[in-house]
Design a protein around this motif. Structure first.
Motif, mmCIF file in Angstrom:
data_model
loop_
_atom_site.group_PDB
_atom_site.id
_atom_site.type_symbol
_atom_site.label_atom_id
_atom_site.label_comp_id
_atom_site.label_asym_id
_atom_site.label_seq_id
_atom_site.Cartn_x
_atom_site.Cartn_y
_atom_site.Cartn_z
ATOM 1 N N LYS A 181 0.780 -1.212 -0.012
ATOM 2 C CA LYS A 181 0.101 0.177 0.016
ATOM 3 C C LYS A 181 0.789 1.092 0.048
ATOM 4 O O LYS A 181 2.017 1.264 0.460
ATOM 5 C CB LYS A 181 -0.714 -0.140 1.171
ATOM 6 C CG LYS A 181 -2.048 -1.112 1.167
ATOM 7 C CD LYS A 181 -3.128 -0.982 2.050
ATOM 8 C CE LYS A 181 -4.144 -1.974 1.934
ATOM 9 N NZ LYS A 181 -5.362 -2.052 2.893
ATOM 10 N N PRO A 182 0.555 2.368 -0.593
ATOM 11 C CA PRO A 182 1.496 3.631 -0.817
ATOM 12 C C PRO A 182 1.644 4.166 0.586
ATOM 13 O O PRO A 182 0.889 4.336 1.592
ATOM 14 C CB PRO A 182 0.486 4.312 -1.714
ATOM 15 C CG PRO A 182 -1.009 4.040 -1.695
ATOM 16 C CD PRO A 182 -0.791 2.482 -1.374
ATOM 17 N N GLN B 124 1.685 7.846 2.277
ATOM 18 C CA GLN B 124 0.957 9.111 2.303
ATOM 19 C C GLN B 124 1.378 9.702 3.653
ATOM 20 O O GLN B 124 0.881 9.224 4.577
ATOM 21 C CB GLN B 124 -0.346 9.065 1.938
ATOM 22 C CG GLN B 124 -1.057 10.407 1.897
ATOM 23 C CD GLN B 124 -2.486 10.329 1.313
ATOM 24 O OE1 GLN B 124 -2.988 9.425 0.899
ATOM 25 N NE2 GLN B 124 -2.983 11.523 1.658
ATOM 26 N N SER C 87 -3.731 3.740 2.782
ATOM 27 C CA SER C 87 -2.221 4.269 2.628
ATOM 28 C C SER C 87 -1.950 4.638 4.086
ATOM 29 O O SER C 87 -2.649 4.832 5.089
ATOM 30 C CB SER C 87 -2.181 5.555 1.714
ATOM 31 O OG SER C 87 -2.908 6.734 2.280
#
Length: 137
Positions: free
Chosen positions: A37-38, A40, A48
């Motif tokens: 998952k990204p 952020q 995120s």
């Protein structure tokens, strides 16, 4: 934006070791479930994360509340000697502290590293290591 692909991570495949208690195991399993998952800044899941958002979210899945800030997490957890690290322990980096990862065993940690990256398993060895903390004790 398209949803990030779901990546299933088998704990043994990424060098994870059994945690010392069920709550720590739940936190490790939760953190590993977010791999891919990204990153952020300021995010705490479920889509995120930033570094402390990931550790806060993972430990919340084990019923342990942590603040959403790496320095505050350091202040909120009892210290653990480097030779006593256990899966689930939080590893803190930087002076002042600006990064946290979760130890998973065998010299590895799961972390949300920085913008442009995704939650990943990486070496726990960093030159800017400050200390470790053990949530939930």
């Amino acid at each position: 934006a398209a949803a990030a692909p779901q990546i299933t991570v088998e704990p043994a495949a990424v060098g994870a070791a059994p945690a010392p208690n069920p709550r720590a195991q739940a936190a490790v399993d939760a953190a590993l479930s977010q791999v891919g998952k990204p990153y952020q800044w300021g995010a705490a899941g479920p889509d995120s994360y930033d570094c402390s958002g990931l550790t806060m979210w993972a430990w919340s899945q084990a019923g342990v509340a942590l603040p959403h800030n790496s320095g505050a997490q350091y202040a909120a957890t009892p210290r653990v000697a480097q030779n006593d690290w256990a899966p689930g322990d939080l590893l803190f980096f930087g002076s002042p502290i600006h990064h946290v990862g979760m130890y998973i065993g065998n010299g590895r940690m799961v972390e949300a590293p920085y913008s442009g990256q995704v939650v990943r398993v990486n070496s726990a060895s960093r030159s800017d290591y400050v200390g470790a903390g053990r949530p939930g004790v």
